[in-house]
Design an enzyme around this catalytic site. Structure first.
Site, mmCIF file in Angstrom:
data_model
loop_
_atom_site.group_PDB
_atom_site.id
_atom_site.type_symbol
_atom_site.label_atom_id
_atom_site.label_comp_id
_atom_site.label_asym_id
_atom_site.label_seq_id
_atom_site.Cartn_x
_atom_site.Cartn_y
_atom_site.Cartn_z
ATOM 1 N N HIS A 1 40.513 39.169 44.754
ATOM 2 C CA HIS A 1 40.890 37.959 44.017
ATOM 3 C C HIS A 1 42.310 37.499 44.275
ATOM 4 C CE1 HIS A 1 37.316 37.891 41.286
ATOM 5 N NE2 HIS A 1 37.366 39.197 41.486
ATOM 6 N N LYS B 1 46.400 27.061 32.373
ATOM 7 C CA LYS B 1 46.167 28.262 33.168
ATOM 8 C C LYS B 1 47.296 29.231 32.854
ATOM 9 C CE LYS B 1 46.434 25.554 36.850
ATOM 10 N NZ LYS B 1 45.378 25.844 37.787
ATOM 11 N N ARG B 2 47.189 30.497 33.335
ATOM 12 C CA ARG B 2 48.306 31.410 33.175
ATOM 13 C C ARG B 2 49.580 30.776 33.745
ATOM 14 N NH1 ARG B 2 47.276 36.754 31.395
ATOM 15 N NH2 ARG B 2 49.524 36.873 31.557
ATOM 16 N N LYS C 1 51.778 28.944 40.593
ATOM 17 C CA LYS C 1 50.950 27.846 40.085
ATOM 18 C C LYS C 1 51.786 26.582 39.846
ATOM 19 C CE LYS C 1 47.734 31.102 37.808
ATOM 20 N NZ LYS C 1 46.403 30.825 38.386
ATOM 21 N N THR D 1 39.254 28.373 38.873
ATOM 22 C CA THR D 1 37.957 28.035 38.272
ATOM 23 C C THR D 1 38.151 26.955 37.212
ATOM 24 O OG1 THR D 1 38.262 29.981 36.880
ATOM 25 C CG2 THR D 1 36.713 30.175 38.710
ATOM 26 N N LYS E 1 35.927 23.535 36.039
ATOM 27 C CA LYS E 1 35.576 23.166 34.662
ATOM 28 C C LYS E 1 36.058 21.753 34.343
ATOM 29 C CE LYS E 1 36.163 28.003 33.613
ATOM 30 N NZ LYS E 1 37.169 29.025 33.295
HETATM 31 C C1 26Q Z 1 46.611 45.063 38.179
HETATM 32 C C2 26Q Z 1 47.251 46.280 38.047
HETATM 33 C C3 26Q Z 1 47.829 46.657 36.824
HETATM 34 C C4 26Q Z 1 47.727 45.795 35.741
HETATM 35 C C5 26Q Z 1 47.082 44.592 35.873
HETATM 36 C C6 26Q Z 1 46.514 44.206 37.085
HETATM 37 C C7 26Q Z 1 45.831 42.919 37.223
HETATM 38 C C8 26Q Z 1 45.044 42.408 36.210
HETATM 39 C C9 26Q Z 1 44.423 41.182 36.349
HETATM 40 C C10 26Q Z 1 45.958 42.165 38.388
HETATM 41 C C11 26Q Z 1 45.322 40.936 38.523
HETATM 42 C C12 26Q Z 1 44.546 40.438 37.483
HETATM 43 C C13 26Q Z 1 43.868 39.142 37.539
HETATM 44 C C14 26Q Z 1 43.784 38.361 38.606
HETATM 45 C C15 26Q Z 1 43.119 37.046 38.555
HETATM 46 O O1 26Q Z 1 42.721 36.573 37.500
HETATM 47 N N1 26Q Z 1 42.933 36.395 39.707
HETATM 48 C C16 26Q Z 1 42.266 35.096 39.747
HETATM 49 O O2 26Q Z 1 40.882 35.317 39.954
HETATM 50 C C17 26Q Z 1 40.149 34.115 39.831
HETATM 51 C C18 26Q Z 1 38.678 34.458 39.945
HETATM 52 O O3 26Q Z 1 38.353 34.806 41.254
HETATM 53 C C19 26Q Z 1 40.589 33.113 40.884
HETATM 54 O O4 26Q Z 1 39.903 31.902 40.645
HETATM 55 C C20 26Q Z 1 42.090 32.875 40.804
HETATM 56 O O5 26Q Z 1 42.504 32.061 41.889
HETATM 57 C C21 26Q Z 1 42.816 34.216 40.851
HETATM 58 O O6 26Q Z 1 44.212 34.016 40.655
#
Ligand code: 26Q
Length: 822
Positions: free
Chosen positions: A360, A551-552, A557, A663, A667
């Site tokens: 991702h 979004k976050r 972004k 995503t 939406k």
């Molecule tokens: C990793 C290690 C330790 C703690 C937290 C994490 C961690 C947690 C969540 C790293 C990444 C995430 C989330 C990533 C994320 O949401 N990525 C998004 O995924 C979407 C679905 O595929 C995409 O549409 C977005 O572009 C992408 O940013």
């Protein structure tokens, strides 16, 4: 299609209306006359839950009898949101429930507002997992989601004097009507200790130092217009019973409590998606905890149905949602070899057919790694297994490119530069038969950049699965008025066959239809305006252009670029109050929402800047209604359900090559917003679906971004040569929006001018501002804007998560799906 007529159930034939009083008394323990809205919500949920559990029990029995091939979706995050509205729609009980509430002088929407969001995720990745569960259930795929039952989900965001404050999210405080504790399903999970090697021919034994119990809690996932329901099985950590007893027997309650905490903290809280992936031991324990429990669970089910693991790969597909569950590869090898006595080669062949992995993110710094020393401490046997997998990988690779040591060093599961670390992405790739990105661009960049070496070894392993979103939640449920309009014009089939939206094109030239479409959008904007006023106190005009970035909050972004445009517009209105180019200003409302990771300084500062700019602009009498800037606090699934339908313009402005897919972009377009965006992620595929005339694309393309970076990008040149840009940055850096603390935003601006402007805001500024003028021009012609918006809705069929899941099922998991409408 009235559920009360279906042969379904033992439940009362007249649905919610007739059953509500009984449920209030039997399930909630409240006299119907005293029921508050929260009681009505809980009672309705209990009624719905009963119907779903009947389907569930029948379905599980059928799948067992059929010895079905199953999909197991392993994810640290499931961002579900609320369930009641979704479950009512799935059972076709929505109107019935709305009537039952009306009879009690309540509105179903207000009652449903009393449900907490299940916010067990950070953002896109977690919400994607929730959309996928919805589609897997709807397509009748025998499937389980596996994850963690966090006691505390994503933090709640409060804004105080413009700054983000985090609060814990005790979503289970009053219980959840949707979970089924499975008292009889629990598995031990071990940690630490050492490995005993007993010599040739005998499997090593892991002498673990600690044990924790994983207890199953199931959430039911209803399929839509389908009898099928899937299961989301979440694990809670509990101290093993003997620990409790020993301490309690000696009467040492304090020691008992602290021992219990030490075990149970594993499932306490969701880790934030930090700017730097935290190398914290508890996170590694969380990952192994839920993976180990899930693997035992699915292996036990398999053994019960088949009596052997020899056919595991024929019956089981395990999907890794990012690398967070990647330790599953080593765990499956350990279970098959050490515990069940299978030879390594046979186990490795099964492993490679069972697992698949979705990436991702492209950003190299976000790829997950764990220090070898930490892995040795927490999972000593898994580390040995990883070393063996690595040895075989490097032996194989060395035959392909003898003496290319750099190649081997890049492929290695161990990063040997500096502190030795295990690379979880590399482990996921070697252990899987398919690896996918989440948009065409992202998948292409994966094989060209971060995974190029692996792609040269195994090109056929890499593929693309463009993300999608469930039209049930994001259109039918979030936007009932548009849904009703669609039903009248193209019939109701789009709920399960989103391609049917194309049928709207035939109505686009019908002025009466466009007028209806405009009226629906206006009503949704009024609903959003009410939310904004309620949450921020700012009154916004539903006639203005609603310009939305939700979004976050993250530098890539580029919410800051959006703020720079806001300040540009503020300056321009002050300079030319009558308008621009002979035309009056188009009134705009800039709507932001999103959370910043609590340790991410820049992101938090951007939130504060949005508020500070808003405070100046919104209260400047010279501006009046021409520009408003608001920030809706505590963005999450439920807030999004009101924001998406009320947007005119969707801001998708990440630096080209940085957003894997997005995503929210889907939406918003599905709800009739036009996109202003860069050539990034799924924006590119949205452009292809709606046509260039119906989307505003601006800025550098990915190859140009790469070129600029290589040949020395000079942000200062843009600053010096563009007076409007200079005024904007000088105002922000000089304290024009923070007179009480003029230096507050120096750091943000310095990072652009002197810190290299990593995400190239300055390079894209001019084109962005020019493109925003084109947006204004189109918005002045309401009828033409509506035609473009309709074209956007019509083109969104391909972005249903049903399409995505259909592709995963066919090309990766090799499981049959029930056809749309079937
Ligand atoms: C990793 C290690 C330790 C703690 C937290 C994490 C961690 C947690 C969540 C790293 C990444 C995430 C989330 C990533 C994320 O949401 N990525 C998004 O995924 C979407 C679905 O595929 C995409 O549409 C977005 O572009 C992408 O940013």
């Amino acid at each position: 299609m009235n559920a009360s007529n279906s042969p379904d159930d033992l439940s009362p034939p007249d649905g919610v209306a007739a059953g509500l009083d009984r449920a209030l008394i039997d399930d909630i323990g409240v006299p119907p006359a005293d029921a508050r809205p929260a009681d009505l919500m809980n009672a309705t949920a209990h009624l719905v839950r009963k119907r779903l559990s009947q389907r569930w029990v029948r379905g599980q029995a059928r799948e067992s009898a059929d010895k079905a091939r199953r999909v197991y979706y392993l994810s640290m995050e499931f961002l579900i949101g609320r369930t009641l509205g979704n479950a009512l729609a799935a059972l076709d009980l929505h109107d019935d429930a709305a009537g039952a509430m009306r009879a009690r002088a309540q509105r179903l929407e207000d009652v449903a507002d009393h449900e907490c969001d299940a916010a067990l995720g950070n953002g896109g990745l977690g919400r994607l997992a929730a959309c996928f569960l919805d589609s897997m259930a709807t397509l009748g795929i025998p499937s389980f989601g596996y994850g963690i039952r966090y006691e505390y989900g994503m933090f709640a965001q409060e804004i105080k004097q413009g700054a983000q404050i985090e609060h814990p999210d005790p979503w289970l405080e009053n219980g959840s009507p949707w979970e089924f504790p499975r008292g009889n399903v629990s598995h031990p999970v071990h940690f630490g200790g050492w490995v005993e090697h007993r010599g040739e021919g005998r499997a090593p034994v892991w002498r673990a130092a600690g044990e924790v119990q994983a207890k199953a809690y199931d959430m039911v996932i209803p399929g839509h217009a389908s009898e099928h329901v899937s299961t989301l099985r979440l694990w809670k950590a509990a101290a093993p019973a003997h620990i409790d007893l020993n301490a309690f027997n000696t009467g040492d309650y304090a020691r008992a409590a602290s021992a219990k905490n030490e075990y149970e903290n594993i499932s306490w809280v969701l880790y934030p998606n930090d700017s730097t992936p935290a190398g914290r031991e508890l996170r590694l324990r969380q990952e192994y905890f839920f993976v180990a429990a899930s693997m035992q669970d699915l292996m036990a089910r398999h053994l019960e149905e088949h009596g052997t693991f020899a056919n595991l790969a024929d019956k089981v597909a395990i999907h890794l949602n990012d690398t967070h569950p990647a330790i599953g590869v080593a765990e499956l090898m350990r279970l098959l070899c050490d515990v069940h006595g299978m030879p390594w080669a046979e186990a490795w062949s099964i492993c490679g057919r069972v697992f698949s992995y979705t990436n991702h993110t492209l950003m190299p710094e976000a790829l997950e790694t764990w220090p070898v020393a930490l892995m040795h401490h927490v999972l000593p046997r898994h580390l040995e297994i990883i070393f063996r997998i690595n040895q075989e990988l490097l032996d194989f690779a060395a035959k392909q490119r003898p003496d290319d040591h750099d190649f081997l060093a890049r492929l290695s599961l161990i990063d040997e530069r500096g502190e030795r670390r295990v690379r979880m992405a590399n482990l996921s790739i070697v252990g899987s038969h398919k690896v996918n990105g989440v948009s065409a661009l992202h998948s292409d960049l994966l094989v060209k950049t971060v995974f190029a070496d692996f792609a040269s070894l195994w090109p056929e392993r890499f593929t693309n699965m463009t993300n999608g979103v469930t039209p049930r939640r994001w259109l039918a449920q979030a936007n009932p008025q548009l849904a009703a309009l669609l039903d009248r014009r193209i019939g109701p089939a789009w709920r399960r066959d989103l391609g049917a939206l194309e049928g709207l094109l035939a109505h686009r030239d019908d002025a009466a239809f466009r007028a209806e479409f405009i009226a629906v959008k206006r009503a949704n904007k009024q609903r959003l305006a009410r939310l904004i006023e309620q949450k921020t106190g700012t009154v916004v005009d539903a006639a203005s252009l609603f310009d939305v970035q939700v979004k976050r909050i993250h530098e890539y972004k580029r919410q800051l670029l959006n703020v720079m445009h806001a300040v540009t517009r503020y300056h321009a209105i002050l300079a030319n109050p009558q308008g621009e180019g002979g035309l009056p200003w188009v009134p705009r409302t800039l709507i932001f929402a999103g959370k910043a990771a609590s340790s991410y300084w820049a992101a938090k500062n951007i939130i504060r800047l949005i508020h500070d700019v808003g405070a100046v602009v919104n209260n400047d009498p010279r501006i009046g209604k021409l520009l408003k800037i608001v920030f809706v606090p505590n963005y999450g699934v439920s807030v999004a359900e009101t924001v998406m339908p009320g947007a005119d313009l969707s801001e998708q402005i990440s630096t080209a090559g940085t957003e894997a897919s997005g995503t929210g972009n889907m939406k918003l377009a599905m709800n009739g917003a036009l996109t202003i965006g860069t050539d990034d992620g799924a924006n590119i595929e949205i452009r292809e679906a709606v046509g260039d005339a119906n989307i505003f694309i601006f800025g550098l393309k990915t190859p140009q971004v790469q070129q600029f970076k290589q040949h020395g990008y000079q942000p200062m040149r843009h600053y010096e040569s563009n007076p409007a840009l200079k005024r904007v940055l000088d105002a922000i850096a000089g304290g024009a929006f923070s007179p009480d603390d003029p230096a507050r935003y120096r750091g943000l601006v310095d990072a652009l001018l002197w810190g290299g402007d990593t995400y190239m805001l300055l390079a894209d500024y001019e084109d962005y501002v020019a493109t925003q003028k084109r947006v204004d021009a189109l918005f002045r012609d309401a009828d033409r804007w509506a035609a473009c918006a309709i074209t956007n809705v019509a083109g969104m069929g391909v972005f249903s998560s049903d399409r995505t899941i259909g592709e995963y099922a066919r090309e990766i998991w090799r499981v049959p799906v029930q056809q749309a409408g079937g």
